[in-house]
Every structure is written in structure tokens, then in C-alpha cells.
Design a protein around this motif. Structure first.
Motif, PDB file in Angstrom:
ATOM      1  N   GLU A 580       3.666  44.408  58.402  1.00 35.85           N
ATOM      2  CA  GLU A 580       3.566  45.428  57.817  1.00 35.85           C
ATOM      3  C   GLU A 580       4.143  46.934  59.102  1.00 35.85           C
ATOM      4  O   GLU A 580       4.812  47.617  58.527  1.00 35.85           O
ATOM      5  CB  GLU A 580       2.612  46.039  57.247  1.00 35.85           C
ATOM      6  CG  GLU A 580       2.086  45.215  55.734  1.00 35.85           C
ATOM      7  CD  GLU A 580       2.937  46.119  54.248  1.00 35.85           C
ATOM      8  OE1 GLU A 580       3.770  46.868  54.603  1.00 35.85           O
ATOM      9  OE2 GLU A 580       4.049  44.931  54.351  1.00 35.85           O
ATOM     10  N   GLU A 581       3.891  46.146  60.329  1.00 35.71           N
ATOM     11  CA  GLU A 581       3.853  47.578  61.258  1.00 35.71           C
ATOM     12  C   GLU A 581       5.862  47.462  61.225  1.00 35.71           C
ATOM     13  O   GLU A 581       5.984  48.966  62.046  1.00 35.71           O
ATOM     14  CB  GLU A 581       2.911  47.203  62.597  1.00 35.71           C
ATOM     15  CG  GLU A 581       1.885  47.100  62.614  1.00 35.71           C
ATOM     16  CD  GLU A 581       0.858  45.977  61.623  1.00 35.71           C
ATOM     17  OE1 GLU A 581      -0.353  46.426  61.156  1.00 35.71           O
ATOM     18  OE2 GLU A 581       1.156  45.522  61.561  1.00 35.71           O
ATOM     19  N   TYR A 582       6.549  46.735  60.899  1.00 34.08           N
ATOM     20  CA  TYR A 582       7.514  46.946  61.318  1.00 34.08           C
ATOM     21  C   TYR A 582       8.715  47.262  60.165  1.00 34.08           C
ATOM     22  O   TYR A 582       9.366  47.642  60.022  1.00 34.08           O
ATOM     23  CB  TYR A 582       8.325  45.763  61.476  1.00 34.08           C
ATOM     24  CG  TYR A 582       7.788  45.160  63.277  1.00 34.08           C
ATOM     25  CD1 TYR A 582       7.598  45.884  63.976  1.00 34.08           C
ATOM     26  CD2 TYR A 582       7.958  43.719  63.341  1.00 34.08           C
ATOM     27  CE1 TYR A 582       7.160  45.914  65.246  1.00 34.08           C
ATOM     28  CE2 TYR A 582       8.024  43.308  64.239  1.00 34.08           C
ATOM     29  CZ  TYR A 582       7.531  44.233  65.374  1.00 34.08           C
ATOM     30  OH  TYR A 582       7.195  43.531  66.625  1.00 34.08           O
ATOM     31  N   ARG A 583       7.898  48.092  58.507  1.00 36.90           N
ATOM     32  CA  ARG A 583       8.002  48.741  58.475  1.00 36.90           C
ATOM     33  C   ARG A 583       9.071  49.574  57.876  1.00 36.90           C
ATOM     34  O   ARG A 583       8.324  50.408  59.207  1.00 36.90           O
ATOM     35  CB  ARG A 583       7.334  49.038  56.675  1.00 36.90           C
ATOM     36  CG  ARG A 583       7.627  49.271  55.620  1.00 36.90           C
ATOM     37  CD  ARG A 583       6.419  49.289  54.361  1.00 36.90           C
ATOM     38  NE  ARG A 583       5.840  48.219  54.001  1.00 36.90           N
ATOM     39  CZ  ARG A 583       5.899  47.525  52.764  1.00 36.90           C
ATOM     40  NH1 ARG A 583       7.195  48.091  51.861  1.00 36.90           N
ATOM     41  NH2 ARG A 583       5.608  47.065  52.828  1.00 36.90           N
ATOM     42  N   ASP A 584       9.967  49.936  57.395  1.00 36.57           N
ATOM     43  CA  ASP A 584      10.990  51.176  58.330  1.00 36.57           C
ATOM     44  C   ASP A 584      11.859  51.191  59.723  1.00 36.57           C
ATOM     45  O   ASP A 584      11.684  52.456  59.645  1.00 36.57           O
ATOM     46  CB  ASP A 584       9.937  52.532  57.404  1.00 36.57           C
ATOM     47  CG  ASP A 584       9.600  52.147  56.223  1.00 36.57           C
ATOM     48  OD1 ASP A 584      11.325  52.208  54.805  1.00 36.57           O
ATOM     49  OD2 ASP A 584       9.037  53.051  55.688  1.00 36.57           O
TER      50      ASP A 584
END
Length: 1164
Positions: A580-584
């Protein structure tokens, strides 16, 4: 005349016959009787004459009321006490009182138990009660000393009835908790040194110590007694071992022994569970027992010191280990909210961030998945047989999983106190699946068909090296590239290589390459080094975990990014999962991950083409992400055509020359149809379809959660009362069941209604299983269950509990009122709960009977009469007591002199022997010697081997180990081996009493072999000045244990003597050892004669019976008494006279009848 003559004959005949038969017997009886009476008179007068002559030989007298103590060579000094060393004073001005409870956090090992409470009393004891409300002062020790049947757990430095009510004396105490090695007080350091020196204990580190000092303690009754006692007790434990030191102030033990005639003081301990030891003074004369300050400790060379080992066996203390672990520095403050477990086993298998792993005891009936990351830490999750999540725990290192889970065992699983588990969970909160976010996968398969991170699907047949995804956040960055080649002669391409690079602030750069090789095999490189998989098909190194399953190779990069590559039909297919840390924060062919597929086709220049664009536009979009320079895969092939244009599905479908029937099995799957038509190979198309379905299944499972369980997390109940609890689920088609239904106290209905009727306190763990009957996914809830078994509901303390066995059931503590006590306040207080004065009965509900005659008091405390104070002016005659007996003036016997005698004597003047006693030992009493051949691989030193062998041998069932006289290395380790062999010669001390001789001669060798089969103590000792005693030796057999010297019973008997009166003999039994036995105790006198053992041997006082009397040296002869003879004689004559009278009457009547009787027909 004739009739008269015959009537006289019987009388004359019988008289003559009796005279002839009995007259010789009468003469012999008279003689024997006179002789026997003379002998008996002589024997019985000997004792009184001897005693009288000895008593009157010296008319002078001197006072011996209090024995004069010997001057000690070196008396022990008490540890510093009082206000100047911050001791607390505790005293109550009444006859009996008890201190506040001490509650060591780590408990106190005593016997075979770990005790939670203790307190001291005014009567010289430290008591360990079963519950914190079972508090009594126990003024009187048991008359026979400690035995294995004692119900009271007590340490007794000087147990006797004291009385602080007269404002004399006081008590000081101080508690030292030294769980850690820093800032340890000097008194604790000295206690550690003494314990190590006097008990042959190594590496002793006190973790809890109690010092209690009784100052000028008066005896009961304080108003009428003279002399006080000053002594000290030290209790100390390192959590596994515990010891007691008794210190008696030199000249400070001054109680008057004559005022304690009926109940001698007791020193030693009893654990209440069969482990006990009496002071060596127990068997000594009473005047020595009351002067323990003069007792010489042979181990220390100090007078007034006694040392005891209070633990029966050494056991690990998990409370201590938990507390010490809690004090260690915490892990970095990672974001706990970002660490979760997959909610089901099925979900976790598709989340490739998690790897199946086996973790020690978790492997029993459960399955585990673990994930690690350098910046978020790690998490391990355990799952049950239905795939339900059982529990999850934080871990720090993937290489030491079992060591990191040990604190959980110490604080929770092996600890009986839930409060320790609460502290552990505050440090390491339990991990659930709340907030779990499945990874976002993207796929590349077939003649490249791509599904983006936002689930947009397209086909791209570019030729070259391409950027698949680039992502970056504040902690790390990730780069994935792929290389394509033309698929045979078809106007299509497929991936032949992938390369991933991961960078993190906490790790060195990681680069992994997957290269396609013939026969659907993959060659993997890690940082330009070939990866070789071991037998378990797993490769593990810092920051990377790789697994291989056939032609599938998966890499987990720092536990966050997962790249999985498989070779099928000579094509590489891949999936990539991002956290999730790489979202966007992504770009490349896998799109912009923002949950909006509309902008996935964003080019490097920032422009975006619509999602509905045709194949040509999508091809041109994809080519914008071609890597023109050198990629992670190295330099591209120079022979690649620069203007390669693939064939599109629309073109293939319009081409009538192609066999459209080959796509029938594709079932209208566009990716399958394209690959089949483009390559002309149906298998290639079907493989593509199979992979696409697998990825769809993976995505569905990752987003499919098990049912929820809503309801109370803690259930409280009172024993015997039914509780109703309702559990629900927000999901549909859910049924509830008990995961384990081995107890009848619970009943759970399918609708979630739980009925709990706690009828017993048997251990169990309540686990509620909610299962979806359609998808078969399950969830588990383990509520905290607390039951109260107190006598009254108002006594329940639900916030203060203890675990029952190895289960989740907790039992609430009880707060007893003034009328009840016991663990559950189940016992009503009674006046008979506390003992009465010895030999005084207690009537339930009424209390103690009156004191014995010549004593006054309330039946619990008794003392001499008031008018007996004039006894203080009385004195004993010189030599009143024989054979080293001690004389004192008895208040209970009207100020008469009384003797306390050595154990051999039976009378009150120490003159008549007859009791058994321990023989005197020759100063050079032999030793039992054995030789051991031991092996170890720890490169231990000679001192460490000596300490380790001594530690094992001194803890044999019968403690007779003396020392190791020789420890020698016999084979140094070879260059290729660390094995060392040692020869150890050990010596054991024979002792005359108890089972020591039998054990050393018949059982020692087997016991030694068994001692070295046991596991070594857990863990390693920290570095210390003393050698460690936990060297792990290889198991040994009887071949490695050899007897060097042993003495049989006959040989040992020559070294023992029965000093004392003539006639004692040594008697041996296997369990009792040698005992000096008087013939009087073995039936020396026959026919009921009373035996008296005099200085020149046993003498018999023969008994006289109603008819016979015994006589002879051992009363072995029997004779009839003269009076008995005449009684028998005259009785016989009387019987004969009566018989004659009867004969005469009968004869007379018969004769008369004959004279006057005629026949009836005579008249005719």
C-alpha cells in the motif's frame, strides 16, 4: 458291718494317694519360691541403693539453672540492621502478631512449589500460606520436629513462643528486589558470596532477598521471664534456587530453658510438600538447642550460623525471565497499524509476501505464515485446520524466530500469572487481521497480455526492454523491467527475462534477474551471482527470500514487493504485487496505481490515452516505456529489428487463411484466441487461458474475507451459575461451533448463543468458530474466560486472576471477610484453626481446653504458676544427673530438680539406658570413590568440568557427594573435532544413619548414569568470576562409571562404636543405617520381665503372676508359687471330699432301698 466297712474305704484310699503324690512337689515349690524371692529382692534393691549412694556422696550444691555457654572461637556477626540501614520496624505489643504479606514478583521456590506469599511472626518463623487470608501465628512447633507430613510451609530460624507485649524487643526487616545486576546492595552481594561458599553453589545471583532481625525477643510470658534472644534470618532466591541463612548473635540467645520444658524450640524448615530439614541441634540436649549461637558450622567454621537449601529441584523461573526481557530495549517504534495478518490461510497463501514456515511448538496442530521487512519488522501468523486465524505475533529477525518467540512463552504460555502476559502484550500487541490490506497484483502473461495495478487489461507486443513499473516512497524504491523476444516466426513477442531492483535505507541494493532457458527452466541471478536452491527449494539471505516450485520462482524483496515468474511454453509469465505504501507512486506499463483505471495508460511525458483506445494506439503507448539505454538486464541484442510491428487481434480475426476452429477451446477468451492464432499453437493459447484464470482466482481469494464475530471479548461467570452470551456475525450463511468441545460446561448453538455453566475448574480454552457454509471460510474468537469460585459473589475479584493449567481459563481471586479464609474463602474461621498448647485439646467452636496441671494460661499459651517464682532461688545438687545429663529446676514439678538426658537414657536421672542412639564415628571414616569418563564438545576448562560434575552429583536422590578429588583431561580435541574426554574421580561420604550406606553400595552407579542422561540446565550462565556449572556432557553408560573403593557393611561396622553402657550392639538396616541398640529393646527379658540397662549391662526385673513366677538372669525360668500350690491342694481335697460325700449318700440310699424292697407276689 460289711456296709459300713465299704463306706470308709474310699476316704482312706484317696487321702493316702494325695499325700504320696503332692508332698515332694510341695517341698520343692517352697524351696524354689524362697530362692526366687531372694533373687528378685536383690535385683530390685540394686538400682535404688546405687542411686542413693551416688546421690548422697557429695552434700555440696551449686546453681545450674542456666547452663554456662562455651566461649565461641569465632561467632558470626549479624548483617547490619536497624534504621541506619533503612530497615523497617514492625512490632505489635501483644502476645502474638504477624507481619504484612510479602509478595515477590518472581515468587519464591520452596520445596517443589513456587510460593506467592510469605510473612514472618513474633515466634521466630517465616510462613508461606496457601492464600493471602490464611494468616496465623502458630506459636508452638510440632513436638517431633519437622517431618515429611507437615501441612505448614515454614522456615524456622527459632520457632518458640515469644511475647512482645511487655514493650521489650522489636523486629526489623528489609526486602531487596534485585531483578537486574545494576546497583545491587552490599548486603545482597555478601549473601550471594556466603551462599556460593557454604553450599557449593556456582553463579548465584540473588533476585529477591528478605532480611528479618528479631532483637531482644522475650519468651512467653514476657512479664515473668528473664533473658532475650537476638537472631536473624535471610531468605534469598535467584528465581530457580532458594536458600536460608540463620544467624544467631554471639551471646544473644539467652532464653531460660527451664521455662520451656514441654515444647522445645525448633529450627529448620518444612516446605509443606514433603521436603524438610531439621537443624543439627534437633538431636542435641535441650540446653544446647537453646544456645544455637554456640553451634559450630563445620562448613563455614563460624559459630551461630546455619545454612539451608530450600528448593528441592532447580527449575526455570519464567516470571523472572519475562521481567528481565521486558526491561530490555524495545524495538524501533514501527507503525503497528501497518502490520496485519491475512484473515485466513487461503488468503495468506495467495499473499506472496507471506511464506509458510515452521516455528517450534506452533507446528502442533497449526500452520504458519511469516513476512519480514527491514523497515516494518516482521509478523508471523498461525492458522487452524479450517484456515481460521489463530494468532499473530511481531518478530524482528527471520533467522531467530524461535528465540524471539521465547518471551511469549515466558510471559504467557508457561506463566501462571495473566498479569505477566498483559505486560508482554503491551510491549508486543497481538496482531490480528484488522486493517489487513491484500497486495495489489499486476500480471504479464502469454504473448504479452498485461493487467495493470488498477485491473485494466490490454495486449502489448513490443520488442525490446521495457519499464514495467517504477515506484518510490519515503523508505524504499522499486524498479521492474522486462525483455521481450519474437515468439518464433509469429508477428508477436513474449517475455524472456525480468529484472527487479529494490533499494531501502536499511538494506544494500538488491537486484534479481530471471532468465528463460530451454525446457521451461529459469536461471536466477542475485546481485550478479547465480542463485542455487537447496533441498528445500528455498534461498534465504538478507532482504531476499526466494522459493522455487517446479518452473515457478518467487522472490520476496524485503517482505514488501513480490515478483513471481513462471516458465511455460517457452514463455516467461510474471506477477508483481506491491504494498500500500506505493499507492499513487507508480508509473510504467503496469499503470498508475490509484484505484482509477481511466488514467492507467499514462505516458512518460504525462499525457494519457483513453482506456478504450484501439490496439494500435495501445502499442504506441507501450513503446513509450521502452528503455533505450542499458537496462537492468544488460545490453540489448543489436540484431533486433528497429521497426517491428506486431499483428493485432483484429487483423488475425480477419485473416481467412487461419484455422479459427483451433480457438474453440478458448471459450471466447480473447487472450487465448490471440495467442492461439498468432502462434498457431493451441497449447500456447490454453496455457495463457489457464494462467489468466489462476490470476483471477488469486485476486478473488485475496479480497474474500472470512465472517466476522461480534460479541464480548471477556466472559465472567460464577461457579455453578449459567451465563448466556450472544455472538453474531455481519456475514451471511454463518454457523457457530465450538472448536474444541471437550468440556460439558459450554454449549454453543449454531445461531451464536453460548451457555456457560462452570461446574468445575478443569483447564480448557474457549474457542468460538464462525464458518461460512458457502465459501467454507472461518474465523475464530478466543474470549477471555474468568470464573469465580469464591464462597460469595461479593468476594470475587475479576480483575485479579490466575490461569488454570495450560489453558485460557482464569480464576478470579477472592477477598475474604473477617470470618472466612482459604483460597476461595471456603473455610470459616474457628478458634481451633490455630493450635493449642501441646497436649491440650481444642473443641471446635469453643477453643482450647485448660492448660495442663501446674500450668496456667488460656490453653493456647501456658506457663508455670505464679507462685513458682521462688524456684529462681532453688538450685540443683551437684552430680544430680548422671552420664552428662543436665539439671534444671522445674517450675511445673514444684521446683524439683529435673534432668534432660542424652538420647540413650530412659529414666529421669540419666542412669538407666535402653533407648537406641547413633554410633560414634571413627575420625578416619572411609569414603566411597568412583571414576567417571565424560565427553563434551564445549571446550570447557578443568574448573568448569569440576563445577558441572559436582552440581549433578550433589543433587542425587541421596545427598552424600563430598568432592571431586581429581579432574583430568585424557584426550585433547583432534584438529577436526571439538570432542574432549575427561577422567573425574569423585568421592562420597559414608554416614552411619539413614539410607546412605545402602545407596552408595547398591544404587550409586545407576544414579550417576541417570544424572548424566538428564538435560543440562537451560541457557548459558553469564560471565562470572566463578566457573559455570552447566557444561553439557554426552550421555554415559555403566561402562564409563567404575567403582574404585567401596566398603561393605561388615567393614564399616569396624569403624563405628557404641560408646556408653556395656551390652549395646550395632544393628544395620538398609533404610535406617547403623544404630546402637540395647538388648532391652530386643526382648532381652523373657516372660514379661522389665529390662533396665545399667552400666555393667542389662538387668531383668522378673514378673510375678497369679500362679507362676519367673526367675533367672533373663527371667527364663518359671515356678509355681507356694500359696498357689496350697490353694490347688486344698481345692483338690475339697473336691475329693465333696465327691466322697456324694458317693456316700448314693451308696447309703441304694443300700436302704435294697433292704426294704420285696417282690409283689411274695404274699401269695
Amino acid at each position: 458291718m460289711r456296709g459300713t466297712h465299704w463306706r470308709r474305704v474310699p476316704w482312706v484310699f484317696l487321702s493316702c494317694l494325695c499325700s504320696c503324690l503332692f508332698w515332694p512337689v510341695v517341698m520343692g515349690t517352697i524351696t524354689a519360691s524362697l530362692t526366687t524371692d531372694s533373687q528378685r529382692s536383690t535385683a530390685t534393691s540394686l538400682l535404688s541403693t546405687t542411686i542413693q549412694s551416688l546421690t548422697t556422696s557429695t552434700p555440696s550444691t551449686r546453681s545450674t539453672t542456666t547452663p554456662v555457654p562455651m566461649k565461641p572461637e569465632k561467632g558470626v556477626s549479624l548483617f547490619p540492621y536497624g534504621p541506619r540501614v533503612q530497615d523497617q520496624e514492625f512490632v505489635r505489643r501483644r502476645v502474638d502478631f504477624t507481619s504484612p504479606l510479602f509478595k515477590p514478583q518472581i515468587g519464591f521456590p520452596f520445596g517443589s512449589s513456587l510460593r506467592d506469599f510469605l510473612y514472618f511472626t513474633d515466634n521466630g518463623q517465616i510462613i508461606f500460606p496457601e492464600s493471602e487470608y490464611q494468616i496465623f501465628s502458630h506459636p508452638h512447633p510440632p513436638l517431633g520436629g519437622f517431618t515429611g507430613r507437615d501441612g505448614l510451609a515454614v522456615v524456622a530460624p527459632f520457632w518458640d513462643d515469644a511475647d512482645f507485649s511487655s514493650r521489650k524487643g522489636t523486629i526489623f526487616y528489609q526486602e531487596y528486589e534485585t531483578l537486574y545486576d545494576d546497583n545491587k546492595p552490599l548486603v545482597v552481594q555478601q549473601v550471594e558470596s556466603w551462599i556460593e561458599n557454604f553450599t557449593n553453589t556456582w553463579n548465584y545471583k540473588a533476585r529477591w532477598t528478605l532480611k528479618v532481625t528479631w532483637i531482644n525477643a522475650p519468651a512467653y510470658p514476657a512479664q515473668r521471664t528473664s533473658g532475650t534472644n537476638t537472631y536473624q534470618a535471610i531468605l534469598s532466591t535467584d528465581g530457580s534456587r532458594s536458600f536460608a541463612l540463620f544467624l544467631y548473635q554471639s551471646g544473644g540467645m539467652q532464653w531460660d530453658v527451664t521455662q520451656h520444658l514441654d515444647n522445645w524450640a525448633l529450627m529448620g524448615f518444612s516446605s509443606g510438600d514433603g521436603y524438610y530439614e531439621n537443624s543439627p541441634l534437633t538431636s542435641q540436649p535441650v540446653w544446647q538447642k537453646y544456645r544455637p549461637d554456640q553451634f559450630l558450622n563445620s562448613n563455614s567454621g563460624l559459630r551461630g550460623l546455619q545454612v539451608y537449601q530450600l528448593h528441592r529441584t532447580e527449575r526455570p523461573n519464567y516470571r523472572l525471565r519475562c521481567l528481565q526481557w521486558l526491561r530490555q530495549p524495545q524495538w524501533p517504534s514501527w507503525d503497528w497499524n501497518h502490520i496485519s495478518c491475512p484473515c485466513s490461510w487461503q488468503q495468506g497463501l495467495w499473499d506472496l509476501r507471506f511464506q509458510p514456515i515452521h516455528i517450534g511448538w506452533w507446528g502442533l496442530g497449526s500452520r504458519q505464515l511469516c513476512s519480514f521487512t527491514s523497515w516494518l519488522g516482521g509478523v508471523c501468523c498461525s492458522y487452524g485446520p479450517w484456515g481460521e486465524l489463530l494468532q499473530g505475533w511481531r518478530v524482528q529477525s527471520p533467522w531467530q524466530l524461535e528465540q524471539e518467540l521465547e518471551p511469549q512463552d515466558w510471559c504467557c504460555r508457561w506463566n501462571d500469572q495473566p498479569s505477566f502476559c498483559t505486560l508482554y502484550q503491551q510491549r508486543r500487541p497481538r496482531i490480528t487481521c484488522a486493517g489487513y490490506q491484500p497486495p495489489r497484483p499486476a500480471w504479464m502473461f502469454g504473448d504479452p497480455h498485461i493487467t495493470t495495478l488498477d485491473d485494466a487489461t490490454y495486449t502489448f507486443n513490443g520488442l525490446g526492454d521495457f519499464l514495467l513499473v517504477r515506484a518510490r516512497d519515503g523508505n524504499s524504491s522499486f524498479l521492474l523491467q522486462g525483455r521481450t523476444a519474437q515468439t518464433g516466426s509469429a508477428q508477436a513477442t513474449n517475455f524472456i527475462a525480468f529484472a527487479a531492483q529494490y533499494n531501502s535505507s536499511s538494506l544494500d541494493p538488491i537486484t534479481v534477474q530471471w532468465l528463460l532457458e530451454p525446457n521451461d527452466t529459469i536461471h536466477v541471478w542475485l546481485n550478479n551471482q547465480t542463485v542455487t536452491f537447496e533441498d528445500q527449494e528455498i534461498f534465504n539471505t538478507t532482504g531476499v527470500i526466494m522459493t522455487r516450485n517446479g518452473s515457478l520462482v518467487t522472490a520476496s524483496l524485503d517482505g514488501t514487493v513480490i515478483v513471481s515468474v513462471t516458465a511455460l511454453s517457452n514463455i516467461l509469465h510474471a506477477s508483481c504485487s506491491l504494498p500500500e505504501e506505493y499507492r499513487d507512486r507508480t508509473e510504467g506499463l503496469l499503470g498508475v496505481w490509484n484505484n482509477n483505471p481511466e488514467d492507467d495508460f499514462k505516458m512518460p511525458n504525462g499525457t494519457t490515452i483513453p482506456q478504450e483506445s484501439n490496439e494500435e494506439m495501445l502499442f504506441h503507448y507501450g513503446m513509450t516505456w521502452e528503455i533505450n539505454g542499458t537496462s537492468l538486464l544488460g545490453k540489448k541484442d543489436d540484431h533486433l529489428p528497429s521497426n517491428f510491428t506486431p499483428v493485432f487481434l483484429s487483423q488475425l480475426w480477419k485473416n481467412n487463411s487461419l484455422n479459427k476452429n483451433s480457438t474453440f477451446k478458448c471459450n471466447r477468451d480473447k487472450q487465448c484466441i490471440y495467442d492461439t492464432l498468432a502462434t498457431g499453437n493451441t497449447k500456447t493459447g490454453l496455457d495463457t487461458r489457464m494462467l489468466f484464470r489462476r490470476y483471477q482466482q488469486m485476486n478473488n481469494t485475496l479480497h474474500q474475507n472470512p465472517p466476522t464475530i461480534d460479541g464480548p471479548q471477556m466472559v465472567k461467570a460464577y461457579k455453578g451459575k449459567t451465563m448466556l452470551i450472544q455472538y453474531k456475525s455481519s456475514s451471511k450463511d454463518v454457523i457457530f461451533t465450538l472448536r474444541n468441545s471437550y468440556t460439558k460446561d459450554f454449549k454453543l448453538f449454531e445461531n451464536g448463543t453460548l451457555l456457560w455453566t462452570p461446574n468445575s475448574l478443569e483447564p480448557f480454552t474457549l474457542e468460538i468458530l464462525a464458518r461460512n457454509v458457502k465459501d467454507n471460510l472461518s474465523s475464530l474468537l478466543q474470549p477471555k474466560t474468568v470464573v469465580c469460585a469464591c464462597k460469595g459473589k461479593e468476594q470475587c475479584l475479576y480483575n485479579k486472576t490466575s490461569w488454570v493449567g495450560n489453558s485460557s481459563l482464569e480464576v478470579a481471586s477472592c477477598k475474604c471477610d473477617n470470618t472466612t479464609f482459604g483460597q476461595y474463602c471456603e473455610r470459616s474461621k474457628d478458634l481451633c484453626d490455630e493450635q493449642c498448647f501441646p497436649n491440650v485439646k481444642c473443641i471446635p467452636g469453643q477453643g482450647c481446653d485448660p492448660c495442663p496441671p501446674n500450668l496456667i494460661g488460656d490453653g493456647r499459651h501456658c506457663t508455670g504458676l505464679e507462685d513458682s517464682e521462688h524456684c529462681q532461688n532453688k538450685s540443683c545438687p551437684v552430680n544430680y544427673c548422671y552420664n552428662q545429663g543436665h539439671c534444671y529446676i522445674s517450675q511445673t514439678l514444684g521446683c524439683q530438680p529435673t534432668c534432660t538426658c542424652p538420647p540413650a537414657f530412659t529414666d529421669n536421672r540419666c542412669f538407666l539406658a535402653g533407648n537406641n542412639f547413633t554410633p560414634t564415628i571413627d575420625p578416619e571414616f572411609p569414603l566411597r570413590t568412583i571414576q567417571l569418563i565424560l565427553s563434551e564438545e564445549e571446550n570447557a576448562t578443568e574448573a568448569e568440568v569440576n563445577a558441572s560434575v559436582a552440581y549433578r552429583l550433589k543433587n542425587l536422590d541421596v545427598r552424600a557427594f563430598l568432592r571431586n578429588s581429581e579432574v583430568q583431561k585424557i584426550s585433547p580435541p583432534a584438529a577436526s573435532s571439538s570432542l574432549q574426554q575427561w577422567r573425574v574421580i569423585s568421592e562420597f561420604q559414608y554416614r552411619p544413619r539413614g539410607p546412605v550406606i545402602h545407596f552408595l553400595n547398591t544404587q550409586l552407579l545407576d544414579a550417576v548414569v541417570e544424572a548424566f542422561l538428564l538435560q543440562a540446565p537451560q541457557g548459558r550462565w553469564k560471565k562470572s568470576e566463578e566457573p559455570r556449572n552447566d557444561v553439557v556432557f554426552h550421555p554415559i553408560s555403566r561402562r564409563e562409571v567404575r567403582s574404585l573403593e567401596a566398603w561393605n557393611v561388615s567393614m564399616l561396622q569396624t569403624r563405628l562404636k557404641c560408646n556408653g553402657y556395656k551390652g549395646y550392639k550395632l544393628v544395620y538396616s538398609p533404610q535406617g543405617g547403623f544404630t546402637c541398640v540395647s538388648p532391652c529393646s530386643e526382648g532381652y527379658c523373657e516372660h514379661g520381665g522389665q529390662c533396665q540397662h545399667l552400666p555393667d549391662g542389662p538387668r531383668c526385673s522378673c514378673m510375678s503372676f497369679s500362679i507362676y513366677t519367673s526367675w533367672g538372669e533373663r527371667c527364663e525360668h518359671l515356678s509355681m508359687k507356694l500359696s498357689a500350690f496350697f490353694g490347688i491342694l486344698f481345692g483338690a481335697l475339697g473336691a475329693l471330699l465333696l465327691l466322697g460325700a456324694i458317693v456316700f449318700v448314693v451308696h447309703r440310699f441304694w443300700c436302704t432301698k435294697t433292704r426294704f424292697s420285696y417282690p409283689l407276689d411274695s404274699e401269695s
